[in-house]
Design a protein around this motif. Structure first.
Motif, mmCIF file in Angstrom:
data_model
loop_
_atom_site.group_PDB
_atom_site.id
_atom_site.type_symbol
_atom_site.label_atom_id
_atom_site.label_comp_id
_atom_site.label_asym_id
_atom_site.label_seq_id
_atom_site.Cartn_x
_atom_site.Cartn_y
_atom_site.Cartn_z
ATOM 1 N N SER A 298 0.999 -1.205 -0.400
ATOM 2 C CA SER A 298 -0.311 -0.080 -0.053
ATOM 3 C C SER A 298 1.118 1.148 -0.243
ATOM 4 O O SER A 298 1.699 1.459 0.678
ATOM 5 N N THR A 299 0.944 2.549 -0.596
ATOM 6 C CA THR A 299 1.600 3.985 -0.602
ATOM 7 C C THR A 299 1.195 4.760 0.145
ATOM 8 O O THR A 299 1.789 5.796 0.276
ATOM 9 N N ASN A 300 -0.134 4.548 1.418
ATOM 10 C CA ASN A 300 -0.560 5.166 2.195
ATOM 11 C C ASN A 300 -0.532 4.906 2.948
ATOM 12 O O ASN A 300 -0.859 3.589 3.604
ATOM 13 N N VAL A 301 0.304 5.667 4.049
ATOM 14 C CA VAL A 301 0.687 5.300 5.146
ATOM 15 C C VAL A 301 -0.296 4.639 6.354
ATOM 16 O O VAL A 301 -0.347 3.427 7.064
ATOM 17 N N VAL A 302 -1.493 5.429 6.192
ATOM 18 C CA VAL A 302 -2.690 5.521 7.299
ATOM 19 C C VAL A 302 -2.948 3.793 6.727
ATOM 20 O O VAL A 302 -3.542 3.269 7.515
ATOM 21 N N GLY B 45 -3.354 11.179 1.400
ATOM 22 C CA GLY B 45 -2.925 11.370 0.166
ATOM 23 C C GLY B 45 -2.100 10.548 -0.054
ATOM 24 O O GLY B 45 -1.681 10.395 1.209
ATOM 25 N N PRO B 46 -2.007 9.517 -0.975
ATOM 26 C CA PRO B 46 -0.871 8.207 -1.033
ATOM 27 C C PRO B 46 0.614 9.234 -1.369
ATOM 28 O O PRO B 46 1.048 10.084 -1.607
ATOM 29 N N ASN B 47 1.572 8.334 0.118
ATOM 30 C CA ASN B 47 2.865 8.547 -0.227
ATOM 31 C C ASN B 47 3.942 7.688 -1.096
ATOM 32 O O ASN B 47 4.348 6.774 -0.760
ATOM 33 N N LYS C 250 -12.721 17.164 0.199
ATOM 34 C CA LYS C 250 -12.011 16.385 0.468
ATOM 35 C C LYS C 250 -11.299 14.475 0.898
ATOM 36 O O LYS C 250 -10.139 14.909 1.469
ATOM 37 N N VAL C 251 -12.869 14.311 1.319
ATOM 38 C CA VAL C 251 -12.383 12.734 2.112
ATOM 39 C C VAL C 251 -12.423 12.078 1.645
ATOM 40 O O VAL C 251 -11.560 11.977 0.678
ATOM 41 N N GLU C 252 -11.915 10.969 2.364
ATOM 42 C CA GLU C 252 -11.217 9.928 1.687
ATOM 43 C C GLU C 252 -12.390 8.902 1.884
ATOM 44 O O GLU C 252 -12.189 8.121 2.667
ATOM 45 N N VAL C 253 -13.376 8.752 0.934
ATOM 46 C CA VAL C 253 -14.091 8.301 0.814
ATOM 47 C C VAL C 253 -14.496 7.168 1.859
ATOM 48 O O VAL C 253 -15.663 6.737 2.540
ATOM 49 N N GLY C 254 -14.246 5.895 1.403
ATOM 50 C CA GLY C 254 -14.155 4.525 1.787
ATOM 51 C C GLY C 254 -13.717 4.555 3.661
ATOM 52 O O GLY C 254 -15.269 4.501 4.709
#
Lengths: 184, 354
Positions: A30-34, A87-89, B72-76
């Motif tokens: 996964s590219t998004n750390v969260v 956002g993706p990191n 700007k939300v992360e929908v899921g």
């Protein structure tokens, strides 16, 4: 093989094992750390499910409490106070993948190999009467008391080491910031 | 395990669900009335007698409101968070016994029905695990909103949850010592009877300090005043739920009140003897009903203290929150843990020199 599939518990195992495998891979891809942290939660939750399947309720809930409830929450805290969290990191994607894959594979060989040589296909029996909580407590504080203390000593040393590294050469303002972080 | 057993389980789940929803409707109204009274106001009075239907009216209003979804939300994660916040809230109550078991004959077999969703033999651990999961919804809601204030709320929530969970867990260990079990029903059973016919054998008597630490920690865990930094309106515009509206907001609101009810019920079960109380030698239906009444009286007394504290104390500063958690509560809990371990050990094995 049909015997294996006719047992309902094996189906549960299959689902849990698939969840663990897929989410473990997603943790690193996964590219998004969260998202990575959340896939780790999924993997750990399914692992707790495996322990429940073995009727080791104590271990399962301790896993949920300590790893999902505390360790990953700390990860999330660290992620959110250190970097732009949305956002993706792409920087997370490191070039040298071969050594990492090698290390993961070797680790798998070691754990799987030691598990197989230690137990093989023998049936695991209970160590005695009483609930699993009582048994774990007795085993930890009687037969395994020295390894138990050694592990806690190592953890304490790591903790002190971490604090020393984090606090080294800090100006008073930085020192204050680190102190808050360590406390949290 | 036949059809009737499955039916019993389903009925139990539905009862827990309905009970928690009804309790929430009542709680919101009680809180508004109590706080209003403490502030010399009248509070809601228009909907129904004494305004008791005000919560229903508010809930219906929220249902019909537009559910705004910012760009700007992360929908899921944004849509998942309100569901995640309700899950642990409903699951925790499954292990709390609200009364004595009764027997019923169904399908020609006599069955004992416990007044408890399920009796796990590690029930206390389950409660701690579930309450530690509650913070995820707050963090994910704050993070996925893609906005500054919710993110700050999420960060505060993680720091606060980790700090006070430790104190909460440590405060509960002496309870396990005294009961000798992690099962909630056995902890309740260990608190039956009295000392000298007057003082009830509740854990609060020998473990008063544990109770105080636990109660402070659960106020922090439920993010209520004076520990409501997570959703401070004046500082971060409500924090994690700033970007939520309509029914999604109602989910967070509902979960907060269910959690308050859950935590009060847990405190009443672990420290105030749960459903234990005098039955005055009565038998039959009344002796079954009395424990349930005792349980709810104890729970609502604790809920009243929750509201009292909210109306009395101003919000903590962040550094005060951390100081109280790490420098006061955790050392106190550790010291008390060692002390009660010595006392229980002494009683069980005798003095160390004998």
């Amino acid at each position: 093989m049909s015997d294996w599939f006719s047992e309902p518990a094996n189906w549960v195992f299959l689902v849990l094992a698939l969840v663990i495998a897929v989410s473990a891979v997603r943790v690193v891809t996964s590219t998004n750390v969260v998202h990575s942290a959340l896939f780790l939660v999924l993997a750990l939750g399914a692992t707790a499910g495996l322990f429940l399947l073995l009727s080791a309720e104590f271990v399962a809930w301790v896993l949920v409490l300590v790893y999902i409830g505390a360790v990953i929450v700390l990860f999330l805290f660290g992620i959110m106070i250190t970097r732009a969290p949305t956002g993706p990191n792409v920087e997370m994607d490191h070039r040298p993948r071969a050594p990492a894959a090698m290390a993961a594979f070797l680790m798998f060989i070691v754990t799987a190999g030691s598990g197989l040589t230690a137990f093989g296909d023998q049936e695991i029996t209970r160590l005695g009467d009483g609930t699993s909580t009582e048994l774990i407590g007795e085993q930890l504080l009687q037969r395994f008391v020295i390894p138990f203390e050694v592990v806690s000593f190592v953890l304490l040393a790591a903790l002190i080491g971490g604090i020393t590294l984090a606090r080294r050469d800090a100006s008073p303002a930085e020192e204050e910031a680190t102190e808050e972080e360590v406390q949290a | 395990m036949d059809g009737w057993d499955v039916a019993i389980v389903i009925v139990k789940v539905l009862v827990v669900f309905a009970l928690l929803l009804a309790a929430t409707i009542l709680l919101v109204w009680i809180e508004r009335k109590v706080v209003a009274d403490m502030q010399n106001r009248i509070g809601p009075e228009r909907a129904g007698p004494w305004g008791i239907l005000q919560t229903l009216a508010d809930g219906l209003k929220l249902l019909f409101k537009e559910q705004i979804r910012p760009n700007k939300v992360e929908v899921g994660m944004y849509l998942l968070a309100p569901v995640l916040t309700l899950l642990p809230a409903f699951l925790i109550f499954m292990v709390i016994p609200i009364g004595v078991p009764f027997t019923v004959t169904l399908g020609g077999v006599e069955r004992v029905v416990s007044m408890q969703g399920t009796d796990l033999n590690v029930g206390l651990l389950y409660i701690l695990a579930m309450s530690s999961l509650a913070v995820y919804a707050v963090v994910l809601a704050g993070w996925s909103s893609g906005s500054k204030y919710p993110l700050l709320g999420g960060v505060r929530a993680t720091a606060q949850a980790i700090s006070y969970e430790a104190a909460m867990g440590l405060a509960l260990v002496p309870v396990v010592f005294y009961a000798g079990s992690l099962s909630i029903s056995e902890i309740v059973a260990a608190q039956s009877g009295t000392w000298g016919g007057i003082v009830p054998r509740w854990n609060i008597v020998p473990l008063f300090l544990s109770f105080v630490i636990f109660f402070i920690a659960i106020i922090a865990e439920t993010n209520r005043a004076p520990f409501d930094l997570v959703e401070a309106e004046q500082e971060i515009v409500g924090g994690f739920h700033t970007e939520y509206s309509g029914f999604r907001f109602a989910c967070f609101f509902l979960a907060e009140y269910i959690n308050m009810f859950n935590m009060s019920a847990i405190a009443a079960t672990l420290f105030l003897g749960g459903w234990n109380g005098p039955t005055f030698g009565l038998t039959g239906f009344v002796s079954w009903l009395l424990p349930i009444i005792y349980f709810f009286i104890k729970t609502f007394v604790l809920i009243f203290i929750f509201m009292w504290v909210r109306a009395t104390l101003p919000r903590f500063r962040y550094d005060q929150l951390m100081t109280l958690g790490w420098k006061r509560l955790i050392p106190a809990a550790l010291l008390w843990l060692v002390l009660s371990a010595v006392v229980v050990g002494w009683r069980q094995f005798g003095a160390p020199w004998t």
